[in-house]
Design a protein around this motif. Structure first.
Motif, short mmCIF file in Angstrom:
data_model
loop_
_atom_site.label_atom_id
_atom_site.label_comp_id
_atom_site.label_asym_id
_atom_site.label_seq_id
_atom_site.Cartn_x
_atom_site.Cartn_y
_atom_site.Cartn_z
N ASP A 1 -127.68 16.28 132.56
CA ASP A 1 -129.30 16.26 132.11
C ASP A 1 -129.36 14.91 132.97
O ASP A 1 -130.34 14.41 133.51
CB ASP A 1 -129.11 16.73 131.28
N SER B 1 -121.29 19.67 128.12
CA SER B 1 -122.21 20.25 129.21
C SER B 1 -123.40 19.63 130.09
O SER B 1 -123.46 18.60 130.04
CB SER B 1 -121.65 21.74 129.02
N GLU B 2 -124.72 20.75 129.31
CA GLU B 2 -125.84 20.37 129.52
C GLU B 2 -125.95 19.11 129.99
O GLU B 2 -126.18 17.85 130.41
CB GLU B 2 -126.37 21.82 129.43
N ASN C 1 -118.46 21.72 137.16
CA ASN C 1 -120.11 21.59 137.96
C ASN C 1 -119.82 21.85 139.25
O ASN C 1 -121.15 20.83 139.59
CB ASN C 1 -120.62 21.28 136.92
#
Length: 269
Positions: free
Chosen positions: A260, A255-256, A36
């Motif tokens: 975050d 992942s997020e 990312n």
């Protein structure tokens, strides 16, 4: 998170060591951040069970050659590096013949913890910091995995508190349910005190069992990730008492939720 810098420090990382919860999580979290657009570096010990030829490790002469003082002894620091195939992720290995050449990780053939695991942990913590200083690579986040790496938060907050390279770095510790039986060498607290760390920061280390070592890491971290489905209540209670930011366990989700969480940590003063 693009172009942010995250330093991953783990006692275990696949594919260099057998797959465990820590080894897999440390790799997958770093891989996801890297994919990312995050700048990543991974540090781990160069245990003697790691096949250097197969994994194409090579010594970095410009980073090696320093001596680290461990309990009034000069211990040579050797740095090796490799790239994880297909991922283009660099892994740095902290090495020393006295501490890491043996063909085992934490215990002998009778499953007894090595008597010098305490010194190995101190050496690993100092070795990581000194190498990152030589790289002149200031991380936004330092994410710690595994008990052998768990003295790093203490050393960053105390021993290296005046180091400008880490002035803005936030420390995250992943807490796992993968501990060890018994205790490390009871001289650990004296060896840490040799580095003139504040005594009020060392109370947990007077009895250096797994619980106390992780509690010390929690106190000296800015945020906590729960890396196992079940976590000792002593850890969760301490996280609440210390009012630490925390991320709940995510089974296979790198992942997020992690990205975050990193954003939240960076935005917190």
């Amino acid at each position: 998170m693009k172009d942010k810098r995250i330093l991953y420090v783990s006692s275990e990382v696949i594919p260099y060591l057998p797959e465990t919860e820590i080894a897999s999580t440390a790799f997958n979290v770093a891989k996801n951040a890297h994919s990312n657009g995050v700048q990543t570096r991974i540090f781990m010990p160069r245990f003697g069970v790691i096949n250097e030829r197969r994994h194409q490790l090579h010594e970095v002469i410009r980073l090696s050659g320093m001596n680290l003082i461990i309990n009034d002894m000069d211990m040579p620091l050797i740095i090796k590096v490799a790239s994880i195939p297909k991922e283009r992720m660099q892994v740095y290995f902290i090495d020393n013949d006295e501490y890491f050449k043996r063909k085992a990780i934490f215990s002998d053939e009778d499953d007894n913890l090595f008597q010098d695991n305490d010194e190995r942990a101190i050496f690993f913590a100092k070795g990581v910091v000194e190498t990152v200083k030589k790289l002149n690579w200031a991380p936004d986040i330092i994410h710690v995995h595994g008990w052998l790496a768990s003295l790093l938060p203490l050393y960053l907050k105390e021993y290296y508190s005046e180091e400008p390279l880490f002035a803005e770095s936030k420390i995250v510790t992943s807490v796992y349910n993968n501990g060890f039986e018994g205790s490390l060498n009871e001289e650990l607290i004296n060896k840490v005190q040799f580095d003139k760390l504040s005594e009020d920061k060392l109370s947990e280390l007077s009895e250096p069992n797994y619980t106390n070592i992780i509690k010390n890491a929690i106190v000296n971290s800015d945020a906590i990730v729960y890396g196992s489905a079940e976590i000792d209540e002593e850890f969760t209670s301490l996280v609440e008492k210390e009012n630490k930011l925390s991320l709940e366990y995510n089974s296979g989700d790198y992942s997020e939720s992690y990205l975050d969480f990193y954003r939240e940590i960076i935005s917190t003063n």
